[in-house]
Design a protein around this motif. Structure first.
Motif, PDB file in Angstrom:
ATOM      1  N   ALA A   1       0.828  -1.205   0.000  1.00 45.94           N
ATOM      2  CA  ALA A   1       0.000   0.000   0.000  1.00 45.94           C
ATOM      3  C   ALA A   1       0.863   1.257   0.000  1.00 45.94           C
ATOM      4  CB  ALA A   1      -0.927   0.001   1.218  1.00 45.94           C
ATOM      5  N   ILE A   2       2.021   1.198   0.660  1.00 46.56           N
ATOM      6  CA  ILE A   2       2.937   2.342   0.663  1.00 46.56           C
ATOM      7  C   ILE A   2       3.469   2.586  -0.741  1.00 46.56           C
ATOM      8  CG2 ILE A   2       5.187   3.134   1.490  1.00 46.56           C
ATOM      9  CD1 ILE A   2       4.483   1.559   4.124  1.00 46.56           C
ATOM     10  N   ILE A   3       3.870   1.530  -1.425  1.00 46.46           N
ATOM     11  CA  ILE A   3       4.349   1.663  -2.801  1.00 46.46           C
ATOM     12  C   ILE A   3       3.231   2.176  -3.705  1.00 46.46           C
ATOM     13  CG2 ILE A   3       5.135   0.335  -4.804  1.00 46.46           C
ATOM     14  CD1 ILE A   3       6.727  -1.415  -2.838  1.00 46.46           C
ATOM     15  N   ALA A   4       2.008   1.721  -3.463  1.00 46.19           N
ATOM     16  CA  ALA A   4       0.878   2.125  -4.301  1.00 46.19           C
ATOM     17  C   ALA A   4       0.565   3.603  -4.176  1.00 46.19           C
ATOM     18  CB  ALA A   4      -0.361   1.300  -3.939  1.00 46.19           C
ATOM     19  N   ARG A   5       1.053   4.249  -3.139  1.00 41.66           N
ATOM     20  CA  ARG A   5       0.858   5.701  -3.032  1.00 41.66           C
ATOM     21  C   ARG A   5       1.630   6.469  -4.106  1.00 41.66           C
ATOM     22  NH1 ARG A   5       0.250   7.778   3.248  1.00 41.66           N
ATOM     23  NH2 ARG A   5      -1.817   6.871   3.551  1.00 41.66           N
ATOM     24  N   ASP A   6       2.571   5.791  -4.735  1.00 46.41           N
ATOM     25  CA  ASP A   6       3.217   6.324  -5.934  1.00 46.41           C
ATOM     26  C   ASP A   6       3.879   7.679  -5.665  1.00 46.41           C
ATOM     27  OD1 ASP A   6       3.926   5.949  -8.592  1.00 46.41           O
ATOM     28  OD2 ASP A   6       2.242   7.128  -9.341  1.00 46.41           O
ATOM     29  N   GLY A   7       4.627   7.750  -4.574  1.00 43.05           N
ATOM     30  CA  GLY A   7       5.318   8.983  -4.241  1.00 43.05           C
ATOM     31  C   GLY A   7       6.721   8.712  -3.740  1.00 43.05           C
ATOM     32  N   LEU A   8       7.674   9.525  -4.180  1.00 45.85           N
ATOM     33  CA  LEU A   8       9.061   9.312  -3.758  1.00 45.85           C
ATOM     34  C   LEU A   8       9.275   9.478  -2.256  1.00 45.85           C
ATOM     35  CD1 LEU A   8      11.490  10.737  -6.474  1.00 45.85           C
ATOM     36  CD2 LEU A   8      11.264   8.396  -5.660  1.00 45.85           C
TER      37      LEU A   8
ATOM     38  N   ASN B   1     -12.702  -2.181 -15.230  1.00 47.49           N
ATOM     39  CA  ASN B   1     -11.637  -1.377 -15.825  1.00 47.49           C
ATOM     40  C   ASN B   1     -11.133  -2.003 -17.129  1.00 47.49           C
ATOM     41  OD1 ASN B   1      -9.421   0.203 -16.410  1.00 47.49           O
ATOM     42  ND2 ASN B   1      -8.307  -0.264 -14.528  1.00 47.49           N
ATOM     43  N   SER B   2     -11.358  -1.322 -18.223  1.00 49.43           N
ATOM     44  CA  SER B   2     -10.915  -1.812 -19.532  1.00 49.43           C
ATOM     45  C   SER B   2      -9.882  -0.898 -20.170  1.00 49.43           C
ATOM     46  CB  SER B   2     -12.130  -1.936 -20.470  1.00 49.43           C
ATOM     47  OG  SER B   2     -12.736  -0.667 -20.676  1.00 49.43           O
ATOM     48  N   THR B   3      -9.287  -0.011 -19.369  1.00 45.65           N
ATOM     49  CA  THR B   3      -8.345   0.977 -19.914  1.00 45.65           C
ATOM     50  C   THR B   3      -6.948   0.411 -20.131  1.00 45.65           C
ATOM     51  OG1 THR B   3      -7.653   1.745 -17.720  1.00 45.65           O
ATOM     52  CG2 THR B   3      -9.572   2.827 -18.711  1.00 45.65           C
ATOM     53  N   GLY B   4      -6.653  -0.746 -19.501  1.00 44.48           N
ATOM     54  CA  GLY B   4      -5.295  -1.277 -19.555  1.00 44.48           C
ATOM     55  C   GLY B   4      -4.357  -0.613 -18.579  1.00 44.48           C
ATOM     56  N   MET B   5      -4.891   0.264 -17.728  1.00 39.71           N
ATOM     57  CA  MET B   5      -4.089   0.974 -16.736  1.00 39.71           C
ATOM     58  C   MET B   5      -4.572   0.612 -15.336  1.00 39.71           C
ATOM     59  SD  MET B   5      -3.854   4.767 -18.474  1.00 39.71           S
ATOM     60  CE  MET B   5      -5.571   4.835 -18.997  1.00 39.71           C
ATOM     61  N   THR B   6      -3.636   0.556 -14.404  1.00 41.07           N
ATOM     62  CA  THR B   6      -3.946   0.270 -13.009  1.00 41.07           C
ATOM     63  C   THR B   6      -4.184   1.559 -12.249  1.00 41.07           C
ATOM     64  OG1 THR B   6      -2.543  -1.687 -13.091  1.00 41.07           O
ATOM     65  CG2 THR B   6      -3.095  -0.842 -10.908  1.00 41.07           C
ATOM     66  N   LEU B   7      -5.160   1.564 -11.341  1.00 41.32           N
ATOM     67  CA  LEU B   7      -5.349   2.723 -10.467  1.00 41.32           C
ATOM     68  C   LEU B   7      -4.175   2.828  -9.500  1.00 41.32           C
ATOM     69  CD1 LEU B   7      -9.131   2.640  -9.476  1.00 41.32           C
ATOM     70  CD2 LEU B   7      -7.983   4.385 -10.831  1.00 41.32           C
ATOM     71  N   TYR B   8      -3.577   4.011  -9.428  1.00 35.73           N
ATOM     72  CA  TYR B   8      -2.429   4.251  -8.555  1.00 35.73           C
ATOM     73  C   TYR B   8      -2.842   5.164  -7.410  1.00 35.73           C
ATOM     74  CZ  TYR B   8       1.408   2.471 -11.493  1.00 35.73           C
ATOM     75  OH  TYR B   8       2.281   1.686 -12.199  1.00 35.73           O
ATOM     76  N   GLY B   9      -2.101   5.042  -6.306  1.00 35.71           N
ATOM     77  CA  GLY B   9      -2.251   5.975  -5.193  1.00 35.71           C
ATOM     78  C   GLY B   9      -3.063   5.366  -4.073  1.00 35.71           C
ATOM     79  N   GLY B  10      -2.610   5.570  -2.823  1.00 32.57           N
ATOM     80  CA  GLY B  10      -3.315   5.020  -1.677  1.00 32.57           C
ATOM     81  C   GLY B  10      -3.898   6.092  -0.790  1.00 32.57           C
ATOM     82  N   PHE B  11      -4.232   7.238  -1.375  1.00 37.12           N
ATOM     83  CA  PHE B  11      -4.741   8.350  -0.576  1.00 37.12           C
ATOM     84  C   PHE B  11      -6.262   8.328  -0.526  1.00 37.12           C
ATOM     85  CE2 PHE B  11      -0.523   9.598  -1.809  1.00 37.12           C
ATOM     86  CZ  PHE B  11      -0.016  10.168  -0.655  1.00 37.12           C
ATOM     87  N   ASN B  12      -6.815   9.116   0.384  1.00 37.15           N
ATOM     88  CA  ASN B  12      -8.252   9.100   0.589  1.00 37.15           C
ATOM     89  C   ASN B  12      -9.017   9.843  -0.494  1.00 37.15           C
ATOM     90  OD1 ASN B  12      -8.016   7.735   3.084  1.00 37.15           O
ATOM     91  ND2 ASN B  12      -7.584   9.651   4.142  1.00 37.15           N
ATOM     92  N   HIS B  13      -8.373  10.783  -1.180  1.00 34.24           N
ATOM     93  CA  HIS B  13      -9.133  11.697  -2.032  1.00 34.24           C
ATOM     94  C   HIS B  13      -8.828  11.595  -3.517  1.00 34.24           C
ATOM     95  CE1 HIS B  13      -5.343  13.694  -1.279  1.00 34.24           C
ATOM     96  NE2 HIS B  13      -5.588  14.559  -2.220  1.00 34.24           N
ATOM     97  N   PHE B  14      -7.907  10.715  -3.944  1.00 35.36           N
ATOM     98  CA  PHE B  14      -7.684  10.587  -5.377  1.00 35.36           C
ATOM     99  C   PHE B  14      -7.070   9.240  -5.724  1.00 35.36           C
ATOM    100  CE2 PHE B  14      -3.557  12.275  -4.024  1.00 35.36           C
ATOM    101  CZ  PHE B  14      -2.662  11.521  -4.771  1.00 35.36           C
ATOM    102  N   ARG B  15      -7.247   8.877  -7.006  1.00 36.45           N
ATOM    103  CA  ARG B  15      -6.551   7.754  -7.632  1.00 36.45           C
ATOM    104  C   ARG B  15      -6.155   8.178  -9.039  1.00 36.45           C
ATOM    105  NH1 ARG B  15      -7.126   6.389  -3.161  1.00 36.45           N
ATOM    106  NH2 ARG B  15      -7.641   4.335  -2.293  1.00 36.45           N
ATOM    107  N   ARG B  16      -5.005   7.691  -9.509  1.00 37.81           N
ATOM    108  CA  ARG B  16      -4.491   8.073 -10.813  1.00 37.81           C
ATOM    109  C   ARG B  16      -4.477   6.900 -11.776  1.00 37.81           C
ATOM    110  NH1 ARG B  16       0.982  11.129  -8.693  1.00 37.81           N
ATOM    111  NH2 ARG B  16       0.000  13.036  -7.906  1.00 37.81           N
ATOM    112  N   LEU B  17      -4.510   7.234 -13.062  1.00 41.47           N
ATOM    113  CA  LEU B  17      -4.318   6.284 -14.146  1.00 41.47           C
ATOM    114  C   LEU B  17      -3.202   6.820 -15.029  1.00 41.47           C
ATOM    115  CD1 LEU B  17      -8.066   5.766 -15.030  1.00 41.47           C
ATOM    116  CD2 LEU B  17      -6.563   3.920 -14.316  1.00 41.47           C
TER     117      LEU B  17
END
Length: 544
Positions: free
Chosen positions: A56-63, A412-428
């Motif tokens: 989950a920490i890695i999924a937050r996608d932040g350095l 999800n048919s975009t071929g992209m995974t939802l990124y980010g483990g925050f409460n208010h957003f997810r990225r593609l």
């Protein structure tokens, strides 16, 4: 008493100063031994503590999140890959193909050169290749010289990493648009240590950086005496921390009433409160500083060594008894610095000083999360633990927003995974786009945004080209509020479908699919336009 010290951040009254002097003398006399069995037990617990939440920490996608895993658990193995592979998606290339990581920016390092500092503290070679990219840590660092801040009190990570990588002393940086040489940075850092604010990791990293630069470069060796004086101040803070723990132990043992103790006064002076996390945070940073400084050749007194042993013995016991009470997603930051401090000091104390430069002393703590067991804390909590509080953390994601994410994920048919483990957003993130260009679900508490983000001023030409398609997009999504938004300084922009709860999760999910289908080819075509100067692609490792 404060006037006798070169640098001292605490305001202690005469009574506390006298108590500290007596405690320091006692530490010098008694020389507590480090409890090695307890230290090893705490170390194992700290690895087990992160084995499950590391995904989950890695999924937050932040350095900043990756950085604190580096510092606490090294170039750890996660799903068969070393952690360093995860840095690849943060590496960008300029128009000449030179690699860099954004500094003081949400899509890179928040603290200047934090990633480089923490990989060096983990013993990773500067010449290690970053994932599947053709670039090494050293190459990327040498080109990450544009620092988007004028905050010189935040120089610590940069100076430590610079020295650890043994980069050319002739390198120059651009701070907030102004060129600065390494000697100029050192002068600014010394001034910031005296007069700058205290909130950036309480200056521990600034002290580390000054000590490292002065020790590594002969032409800057004249600063080593000043660095030692700053270090002495930090180590005296450590003595004060040991005094606080001795008061906690006395109250827990029934030798002193809380009303007669100096616990509240000491906690107030140290800005530490009652949270056990805060105590572990402070101990981790100052003992990490002490251990790294020993490797660099700086001096610690017998009292300082005694304080290190006392603090580690006390807090290792707290870790073994109480670690399962912490919220990993919040507590892993202080725990990371604490484990780096514990393991490095433990390694140094086991070998002669002439071997302290051995890089194996840095890498020996590297974790393999793929081989970890579940965390089990079976030690009974005692009276000491009752004198601390532990922060309560619960997920705060809005139920409706979660239902939108769940609906999208299922179809999800975009071929992209939802990124980010925050409460208010997810990225593609489309694979061939720079990471700061992405689609995003964003929760506004009463609405949900289906959005396309451009999160860097370097992308202004691309923003302008894509924004020309806004009227066509508004026509396609007739009946939906479609906005083209920019920051007033034109540093970021986005296109947004602004949706209410009345649309429902199914429709909002469908809108994202349609939005991606429509906008992705437009953005990709503009991205391939040489006029925009975009020359990099992502090379992520996607979690299963």
């Amino acid at each position: 008493m404060t006037k006798k010290r070169y640098w001292w951040p605490l305001a202690l009254d005469d009574g506390l100063e006298a108590l500290l002097a007596a405690h320091t003398a006692a530490l010098s006399r008694r020389q507590d031994a480090l409890d090695l069995e307890l230290a090893d037990s705490a170390d194992r617990k700290l690895v087990e503590f992160l084995a499950k939440p590391v995904h989950a920490i890695i999924a937050r996608d932040g350095l900043p999140y990756l950085g604190h895993v580096f510092v606490g658990w090294g170039n750890a193995t996660v799903d068969g890959h070393p952690l360093l592979d995860r840095v690849a998606s943060f590496v960008h290339q300029d128009q000449h193909g030179k690699p860099y990581i954004y500094q003081c920016h949400s899509e890179g390092d928040y603290h200047p050169w934090q990633t480089y500092a923490y990989t060096m503290m983990a013993g990773i070679s500067p010449d290690a290749r970053i994932g599947t990219s053709p670039f090494t840590l050293r190459e990327v660092a040498e080109n990450s010289t544009v620092i988007r801040t004028s905050a010189m009190h935040d120089l610590g990570h940069l100076m430590y990493a610079f020295a650890a990588m043994k980069l050319p002393a002739t390198m120059t940086f651009t701070f907030d648009g102004k060129p600065l040489t390494l000697p100029e940075l050192v002068e600014h850092a010394i001034h910031a240590h005296h007069f700058g604010p205290f909130y950036v990791c309480r200056k521990f990293h600034l002290t580390e950086g000054l000590c490292a630069i002065a020790a590594a470069y002969p032409e800057l060796a004249g600063y080593k005496e000043v660095a030692q004086k700053f270090l002495d101040g930090q180590l005296d803070v450590m003595l004060t921390f040991s005094l606080l723990l001795s008061q906690i132990e006395a109250v827990a043992a029934g030798d002193m009433a809380m009303a007669d103790s100096q616990i509240p006064a000491l906690r107030k002076a140290m800005l530490i409160g009652t949270l056990m996390e805060n105590h572990i945070y402070s101990a981790g940073h100052v003992i990490e500083l002490a251990a790294l400084s020993l490797r660099m050749g700086y001096q610690l007194t017998p009292a300082h060594i005694g304080a290190i042993h006392h603090i580690l013995n006390h807090l290792n016991g707290c870790v073994v008894r109480s670690l399962d009470r912490f919220a990993p997603m919040a507590a892993f930051l202080p725990m990371g610095h604490y484990r780096r401090a514990l393991t490095l000091y433990r390694a140094l104390s086991a070998v002669p000083s002439e071997r302290w430069g051995d890089n194996a002393l840095l890498t020996g703590y590297q974790a393999n999360f793929d081989a970890c067991a579940e965390l089990v804390c079976d030690a009974a909590r005692g009276p000491v633990d009752a004198l601390y509080t532990i922060a309560a953390h619960a997920p705060k994601i809005r139920p409706f927003f979660q239902s939108v994410l769940d609906e999208f994920s299922q179809g999800n048919s975009t071929g992209m995974t939802l990124y980010g483990g925050f409460n208010h957003f997810r990225r593609l993130h489309p694979d061939t786009w720079p990471r700061q260009v992405h689609f995003e679900f964003l929760d506004y508490a009463d609405r949900v945004g289906v959005e396309l983000h451009f999160e860097n001023p370097d992308l202004l030409p691309l923003m302008d080209a894509v924004s020309a398609h806004l009227p066509d997009l508004q026509a396609k999504f007739a009946g939906v509020q479609v906005d083209g938004l920019r920051r007033t300084d034109r540093s970021e922009a986005k296109i947004r479908l602004y949706l209410t709860e009345a649309h429902g999760p199914v429709a909002i999910s469908r809108f994202m699919h349609e939005f991606v289908d429509y906008m992705q080819p437009i953005v990709s075509a503009e991205m391939n336009n040489p006029a925009h100067g975009i020359v990099r692609t992502r090379s992520d490792i996607h979690l299963n």
